[in-house]
Design an enzyme around this catalytic site. Sequence first.
Site, PDB file in Angstrom:
ATOM      1  CD  GLU A  74      -3.212  -0.399   0.561  1.00  0.00           C
ATOM      2  OE1 GLU A  74      -3.178   0.521  -0.066  1.00  0.00           O
ATOM      3  OE2 GLU A  74      -4.136  -1.352   0.382  1.00  0.00           O
TER       4      GLU A  74
ATOM      5  CG  ASP B 163      -6.278   0.699  -5.344  1.00  0.00           C
ATOM      6  OD1 ASP B 163      -7.265  -0.017  -5.688  1.00  0.00           O
ATOM      7  OD2 ASP B 163      -5.177  -0.159  -4.489  1.00  0.00           O
TER       8      ASP B 163
ATOM      9  CG  HIS C  51      -6.628  -3.651  -5.531  1.00  0.00           C
ATOM     10  ND1 HIS C  51      -7.044  -3.047  -4.359  1.00  0.00           N
ATOM     11  CD2 HIS C  51      -7.121  -4.831  -5.586  1.00  0.00           C
ATOM     12  CE1 HIS C  51      -8.126  -3.872  -3.845  1.00  0.00           C
ATOM     13  NE2 HIS C  51      -8.151  -4.909  -4.561  1.00  0.00           N
TER      14      HIS C  51
HETATM   15 ZN   LIG Z   1      -6.370  -1.600  -3.358  1.00  0.00          ZN
END
Ligand SMILES: [Zn+2]
Length: 267
Positions: free
Chosen positions: A138, A186, A176
């Site tokens: 992330e 994203d 993703h």
């Molecule tokens: Zn994601």
Amino acid sequence: MSFKKIIPLLLVIFLSNSCSKYAATNRSYKKQARALAREIKEQPANTDSTIAPAAWVGTTNFGIRRPNFVIIHHTAQNSCEQTLRTFTLTRTQVSAHYVICRDGTVHHMLNDYLRAWHAGAANWGNVTDVNSVSIGIELDNNGSEPFTETQINSLLMVLKNLKKKYNIPTANFIGHSDIAPSRKVDPSRFFPWQQLAQNGFGNWYDTTNVSLPNNFNAMDALRIIGYKTKDSIAAIKAFKLHFVQQDTLPTINLADEKIIYSLYKKY
Ligand SMILES: [Zn+2]
């Protein structure tokens, strides 16, 4: 006190502050890891009633399964602190192996061998349980801003280590949005996929100077690359978010077809 002595002292204060803040969740992590270790140590049970019970013989030859994909996300949150909090609250049911902050700080939140909850319902080629085979990363980013150079440099270092350690194929560094086309956007169109590919993480097309075969079918090619094409509009949007980032139209023109053809030949 000399400067040399102050630095380690400040570091200890900083670490003990951050440790105490997450002391309870860190204890929970260890407890859950111990429970999983117990599960792994268990002798396999013969649960299939059609097979007669036999004396158990444990093999001496085994290792631990390794991740084979890296999935990149943006957090869509406003700070790393906010994301650390999200990933340490049980009720959110979401996590990632790594969180990389705007200033380049890397938080390694979960052992790479364990299964983070970052992909959700996702598909890539025949892979239907992406969480089981992947590392989730992330990036602290709100989704509508460029990524900082420092953050991308940290990401590249993490990716380099992962690729080497687990022998992850170049093609298996994806986003993703690639694996959940109708659900996720994203990392955003600000994400530098071409720069990543130049460093060996993810595929990129070599040239648009290609001539298409007469029977070329762009949707079939996207499917072969890995995209779920059942919802063709969603698949095209996901492809463009990654490879034709300035174009938001959910249609494929001749130039796009050439990009897809160039890419698909690498699979
Ligand atoms: Zn994601």
